[in-house]
Design a protein around this motif. Structure first.
Motif, mmCIF file in Angstrom:
data_model
loop_
_atom_site.group_PDB
_atom_site.id
_atom_site.type_symbol
_atom_site.label_atom_id
_atom_site.label_comp_id
_atom_site.label_asym_id
_atom_site.label_seq_id
_atom_site.Cartn_x
_atom_site.Cartn_y
_atom_site.Cartn_z
ATOM 1 N N ILE A 30 -3.744 29.723 40.621
ATOM 2 C CA ILE A 30 -2.651 30.212 41.450
ATOM 3 C C ILE A 30 -2.976 31.538 42.125
ATOM 4 C CG2 ILE A 30 -1.469 31.349 39.544
ATOM 5 C CD1 ILE A 30 0.128 29.451 42.517
ATOM 6 N N ASP A 31 -3.700 32.437 41.486
ATOM 7 C CA ASP A 31 -4.017 33.732 42.087
ATOM 8 C C ASP A 31 -5.473 33.822 42.544
ATOM 9 O OD1 ASP A 31 -1.910 35.262 39.629
ATOM 10 O OD2 ASP A 31 -1.462 34.859 41.742
ATOM 11 N N TYR A 32 -6.127 32.700 42.621
ATOM 12 C CA TYR A 32 -7.541 32.683 42.960
ATOM 13 C C TYR A 32 -7.761 32.479 44.455
ATOM 14 C CZ TYR A 32 -9.615 32.744 38.314
ATOM 15 O OH TYR A 32 -10.065 33.132 37.085
ATOM 16 N N HIS A 33 -8.894 33.003 44.904
ATOM 17 C CA HIS A 33 -9.406 32.686 46.221
ATOM 18 C C HIS A 33 -10.372 31.521 46.044
ATOM 19 C CE1 HIS A 33 -8.451 36.765 48.156
ATOM 20 N NE2 HIS A 33 -8.010 36.840 46.917
ATOM 21 N N ILE A 34 -10.216 30.521 46.854
ATOM 22 C CA ILE A 34 -11.138 29.391 46.880
ATOM 23 C C ILE A 34 -11.969 29.539 48.145
ATOM 24 C CG2 ILE A 34 -11.433 26.912 46.796
ATOM 25 C CD1 ILE A 34 -10.039 28.081 44.334
ATOM 26 N N GLY A 35 -13.246 29.748 47.972
ATOM 27 C CA GLY A 35 -14.114 30.027 49.112
ATOM 28 C C GLY A 35 -15.151 28.952 49.333
ATOM 29 N N TRP A 36 -15.673 28.936 50.529
ATOM 30 C CA TRP A 36 -16.796 28.082 50.888
ATOM 31 C C TRP A 36 -17.950 28.977 51.332
ATOM 32 C CZ3 TRP A 36 -17.269 22.910 50.234
ATOM 33 C CH2 TRP A 36 -16.108 22.173 50.017
ATOM 34 N N PHE A 37 -19.112 28.669 50.805
ATOM 35 C CA PHE A 37 -20.334 29.364 51.173
ATOM 36 C C PHE A 37 -21.359 28.310 51.596
ATOM 37 C CE2 PHE A 37 -19.662 33.715 49.544
ATOM 38 C CZ PHE A 37 -18.487 33.525 48.848
ATOM 39 N N ARG A 38 -22.404 28.751 52.265
ATOM 40 C CA ARG A 38 -23.479 27.832 52.620
ATOM 41 C C ARG A 38 -24.823 28.526 52.438
ATOM 42 N NH1 ARG A 38 -22.327 27.197 59.135
ATOM 43 N NH2 ARG A 38 -22.817 29.349 59.752
ATOM 44 N N SER A 54 -2.340 30.769 46.286
ATOM 45 C CA SER A 54 -0.899 31.011 46.341
ATOM 46 C C SER A 54 -0.335 30.892 47.750
ATOM 47 C CB SER A 54 -0.580 32.400 45.799
ATOM 48 O OG SER A 54 -1.228 33.386 46.580
ATOM 49 N N GLY A 55 -1.183 30.873 48.774
ATOM 50 C CA GLY A 55 -0.711 30.642 50.128
ATOM 51 C C GLY A 55 -1.161 31.651 51.156
ATOM 52 N N ALA A 56 -1.593 32.818 50.738
ATOM 53 C CA ALA A 56 -2.052 33.818 51.712
ATOM 54 C C ALA A 56 -3.422 33.418 52.262
ATOM 55 C CB ALA A 56 -2.108 35.185 51.053
ATOM 56 N N GLY A 57 -3.805 34.063 53.340
ATOM 57 C CA GLY A 57 -5.054 33.708 54.002
ATOM 58 C C GLY A 57 -4.787 32.612 54.995
ATOM 59 N N PRO A 58 -5.728 31.833 55.417
ATOM 60 C CA PRO A 58 -7.159 31.889 55.100
ATOM 61 C C PRO A 58 -7.902 32.947 55.910
ATOM 62 C CG PRO A 58 -6.738 30.100 56.604
ATOM 63 C CD PRO A 58 -5.399 30.718 56.311
ATOM 64 N N TYR A 59 -9.177 33.113 55.592
ATOM 65 C CA TYR A 59 -10.015 34.014 56.373
ATOM 66 C C TYR A 59 -11.395 33.378 56.548
ATOM 67 C CZ TYR A 59 -10.927 35.705 51.558
ATOM 68 O OH TYR A 59 -11.198 35.803 50.201
ATOM 69 N N TYR A 60 -12.006 33.715 57.684
ATOM 70 C CA TYR A 60 -13.211 33.012 58.128
ATOM 71 C C TYR A 60 -14.300 33.999 58.547
ATOM 72 C CZ TYR A 60 -9.937 29.113 58.688
ATOM 73 O OH TYR A 60 -8.982 28.145 58.476
ATOM 74 N N ASP A 61 -15.543 33.531 58.409
ATOM 75 C CA ASP A 61 -16.646 34.259 59.024
ATOM 76 C C ASP A 61 -16.575 34.050 60.535
ATOM 77 O OD1 ASP A 61 -19.804 33.987 59.977
ATOM 78 O OD2 ASP A 61 -19.391 35.644 58.613
ATOM 79 N N ASP A 62 -16.993 35.042 61.297
ATOM 80 C CA ASP A 62 -16.910 34.944 62.755
ATOM 81 C C ASP A 62 -17.695 33.753 63.301
ATOM 82 O OD1 ASP A 62 -16.894 38.542 63.452
ATOM 83 O OD2 ASP A 62 -15.282 37.146 62.931
ATOM 84 N N SER A 63 -18.743 33.351 62.612
ATOM 85 C CA SER A 63 -19.591 32.263 63.121
ATOM 86 C C SER A 63 -18.896 30.914 63.135
ATOM 87 C CB SER A 63 -20.870 32.169 62.295
ATOM 88 O OG SER A 63 -20.570 31.787 60.967
ATOM 89 N N VAL A 64 -17.794 30.792 62.406
ATOM 90 C CA VAL A 64 -17.121 29.494 62.331
ATOM 91 C C VAL A 64 -15.676 29.537 62.830
ATOM 92 C CG1 VAL A 64 -18.579 28.829 60.392
ATOM 93 C CG2 VAL A 64 -16.288 29.762 59.960
ATOM 94 N N LYS A 65 -15.193 30.714 63.194
ATOM 95 C CA LYS A 65 -13.817 30.813 63.693
ATOM 96 C C LYS A 65 -13.616 29.908 64.897
ATOM 97 C CE LYS A 65 -12.455 35.459 62.202
ATOM 98 N NZ LYS A 65 -12.194 36.852 62.632
ATOM 99 N N GLY A 66 -12.516 29.190 64.880
ATOM 100 C CA GLY A 66 -12.219 28.284 65.974
ATOM 101 C C GLY A 66 -12.826 26.897 65.814
ATOM 102 N N ARG A 67 -13.784 26.761 64.909
ATOM 103 C CA ARG A 67 -14.418 25.458 64.682
ATOM 104 C C ARG A 67 -14.099 24.902 63.299
ATOM 105 N NH1 ARG A 67 -19.773 24.909 64.445
ATOM 106 N NH2 ARG A 67 -20.169 27.035 63.681
ATOM 107 N N PHE A 68 -13.996 25.755 62.304
ATOM 108 C CA PHE A 68 -13.717 25.328 60.931
ATOM 109 C C PHE A 68 -12.295 25.712 60.558
ATOM 110 C CE2 PHE A 68 -18.363 25.586 59.170
ATOM 111 C CZ PHE A 68 -18.776 24.766 60.197
#
Length: 121
Positions: A30-38, A54-68
């Motif tokens: 519930i209080d965790y960030h679930i992230g994706w890395f490559r 819990s619902g806040a976020g999401p946040y993205y790397d600039d290289s994938v903003k608008g695509r992911f």
């Protein structure tokens, strides 16, 4: 036992789309960030995107903003990542990770086994 299981990787042509899934189990996130890395051979693991369970976020790397796009399905304990307009540079092993601190660094407590995404003709 905490488990993060990724699925959905594969081979796709440039410009195509894929949806990756990360199913989490073993504790409350519930209080965790679930992230994706490559990660690609010879390079450090790099942050792609994350969402707070819990619902806040999401946040993205600039290289994938608008695509992911990252989203979650609470009832299924699953985080999804829709990847559109894929480029050969997106080819990598993609990892799902969980951590109460979150952020863009590779210090996450829990990691999945990874799933390969290959973008090629």
């Amino acid at each position: 036992q905490v488990r993060l299981v990724e699925s959905g990787g594969g081979l796709v042509q440039p410009g195509g789309s894929l949806r990756l899934s990360c199913r989490a189990s073993g504790r409350s996130f519930i209080d965790y960030h679930i992230g994706w890395f490559r990660q690609t051979p010879g390079k450090e693991r790099e942050f792609v995107a994350a969402i707070i369970w819990s619902g806040a976020g999401p946040y993205y790397d600039d290289s994938v903003k608008g695509r992911f796009t990252i989203s979650k399905h609470n009832a299924e304990n699953t985080v999804y990542r829709q990847m559109n307009s894929l480029k050969p540079a997106d080819t990598a092993v993609y990892y799902c990770a969980a951590d109460p601190r979150g952020g863009t660094g590779p210090w996450y407590d829990y990691w999945g086994q990874g799933t390969q995404v290959t973008v090629s003709q």
